[in-house]
Scaffold this active site. Structure first.
Site, short mmCIF file in Angstrom:
data_model
loop_
_atom_site.label_atom_id
_atom_site.label_comp_id
_atom_site.label_asym_id
_atom_site.label_seq_id
_atom_site.Cartn_x
_atom_site.Cartn_y
_atom_site.Cartn_z
N GLU A 71 0.82 -1.22 0.00
CA GLU A 71 0.00 0.00 0.00
C GLU A 71 0.85 1.26 0.00
O GLU A 71 0.64 2.18 -0.80
CB GLU A 71 -0.92 0.01 1.22
CG GLU A 71 -1.72 1.31 1.30
CD GLU A 71 -2.73 1.35 2.43
OE1 GLU A 71 -2.75 0.44 3.27
OE2 GLU A 71 -3.54 2.30 2.43
N ASP A 125 -0.66 -5.05 3.04
CA ASP A 125 -1.17 -3.85 3.71
C ASP A 125 -0.56 -3.87 5.11
O ASP A 125 -0.95 -4.70 5.94
CB ASP A 125 -2.70 -3.87 3.79
CG ASP A 125 -3.25 -2.52 4.29
OD1 ASP A 125 -4.44 -2.27 4.09
OD2 ASP A 125 -2.47 -1.75 4.89
N ILE A 147 -0.72 -1.94 7.75
CA ILE A 147 -1.74 -1.77 8.79
C ILE A 147 -3.07 -1.51 8.07
O ILE A 147 -3.30 -0.41 7.55
CB ILE A 147 -1.44 -0.61 9.74
CG1 ILE A 147 -0.07 -0.73 10.40
CG2 ILE A 147 -2.55 -0.53 10.83
CD1 ILE A 147 0.31 0.44 11.31
N ASP A 154 -5.94 -4.38 0.56
CA ASP A 154 -6.90 -4.48 1.68
C ASP A 154 -7.53 -5.86 1.77
O ASP A 154 -7.95 -6.28 2.85
CB ASP A 154 -8.03 -3.45 1.49
CG ASP A 154 -7.59 -2.01 1.59
OD1 ASP A 154 -8.03 -1.19 0.76
OD2 ASP A 154 -6.78 -1.73 2.49
C1 LIP Z 1 -9.03 0.85 5.00
C2 LIP Z 1 -9.94 -0.27 4.53
C3 LIP Z 1 -11.39 0.03 4.82
C4 LIP Z 1 -11.78 1.34 4.17
C5 LIP Z 1 -10.90 2.46 4.71
C6 LIP Z 1 -9.43 2.18 4.45
P1 LIP Z 1 -6.41 1.23 5.25
O1 LIP Z 1 -7.71 0.52 4.60
O2 LIP Z 1 -9.57 -1.46 5.19
O3 LIP Z 1 -12.21 -0.99 4.33
O4 LIP Z 1 -13.13 1.62 4.46
O5 LIP Z 1 -11.26 3.66 4.06
O6 LIP Z 1 -9.19 2.20 3.07
O7 LIP Z 1 -6.30 2.54 4.50
O8 LIP Z 1 -6.64 1.44 6.68
O9 LIP Z 1 -5.27 0.31 4.93
#
Ligand code: LIP
Length: 273
Positions: free
Chosen positions: A70, A90, A92, A219
């Site tokens: 990411e 990803d 976190i 994600d």
């Molecule tokens: C998150 C996603 C989540 C989405 C957030 C964000 P991140 O990923 O897991 O589903 O709604 O906007 O994108 O940015 O925390 O890796």
């Protein structure tokens, strides 16, 4: 070429635990936060340090493998997914949760070979939950086998979804409209703030579906195989075949629940990964 998927899993679990230690260490102290695509799209130094550690560790053992991370992509690296073994990371997932000291955040490490996800690890360091799956070998949480619920009717389902971090008015209003339609058709919605955590909940039968427009491949790559190996289904929110680069995800305990959701939500066209 033969691949030892269990060796990939074992290595990645060890790296995920090391990443989790870095997250836990940073979780309870002040975090330096910057924004990306919107004021709600957050990243911290921990996200970046964890991703660097994961990539360096895996690249040392598997020098011919490729990486999609990411924060590397946010930093300008192209998101190129080829047939070469590719780790999709990803560091976190649920960064906003991490920033706000909400425990639903996780380290996601998926492996694709010939553009098929074959290994997935989702580690929640704060609650010490290690979700894993290898193609054809089942899904587990802390080494205990997990499976999706037996719910097959949307009216008896709990559905995870998210408002996401896009703040364009039309996009937000479409997502809220979709949430309203799902609420009226089901036992209700839940929003845990992490795509991967939402999907692990579906995989263990704690809720019955998850749908979101706006996610990225990092994600959902690791948690996607966890849902499939737990007996769930994965598809595009329009009901068509899952496309990891399309920015949409719909997974469920059964095809009937997934199809019912795809019929009551309005699609969103987003730039592909
Ligand atoms: C998150 C996603 C989540 C989405 C957030 C964000 P991140 O990923 O897991 O589903 O709604 O906007 O994108 O940015 O925390 O890796």
């Amino acid at each position: 070429m033969d691949h030892d998927l269990q060796d990939y899993l074992k290595t990645a679990v060890g790296v995920a635990r090391k990443a989790g230690d870095m997250v836990k260490k940073a979780y309870c102290v002040d975090k330096s936060v910057v924004t990306k695509e919107s004021y709600a799209d957050l990243v911290t130094e921990t996200d970046q340090a964890v991703e660097r550690m994961i990539i360096d560790s895996l690249a040392e053992k598997y020098p011919t493998h490729k990486f999609i991370g990411e924060e590397s992509v946010s930093g300008g690296k192209k998101c190129e997914w080829t047939d070469t073994p590719t780790w999709i990371i990803d560091p976190i997932d649920g960064t906003a949760n991490f920033v706000h000291s909400i425990p639903y955040n996780c380290v996601c490490i998926g492996l694709g070979i010939n553009r098929k996800i074959v290994v997935g690890i989702v580690y929640l360091p704060i609650t010490d939950q290690m979700y894993t799956a290898v193609k054809g070998q089942g899904a587990f949480c802390n080494d205990t086998r997990i499976s999706v619920s037996k719910v097959s009717d949307l009216k008896n389902a709990v559905v995870y979804t998210e408002a996401g971090n896009n703040r364009h008015s039309d996009t937000v209003l479409t997502k809220i409209e979709n949430m309203k339609n799902i609420v009226f058709a089901s036992h209700g919605i839940r929003c845990l703030g992490s795509a991967a955590v939402n999907m692990c909940m579906v995989a263990q039968g704690s809720g019955d579906a998850y749908v979101e427009y706006g996610i990225h491949i990092w994600d959902v790559a690791a948690s996607g195989i966890i849902v499939e190996e737990a007996g769930g289904v994965l598809m595009d929110p329009t009901g068509s075949e899952m496309d990891y680069l399309s920015r949409g995800i719909l997974c469920a305990s059964s095809p009937s629940v997934a199809t019912s959701i795809s019929k009551i939500i309005k699609p969103l066209e987003l730039e592909r990964d």
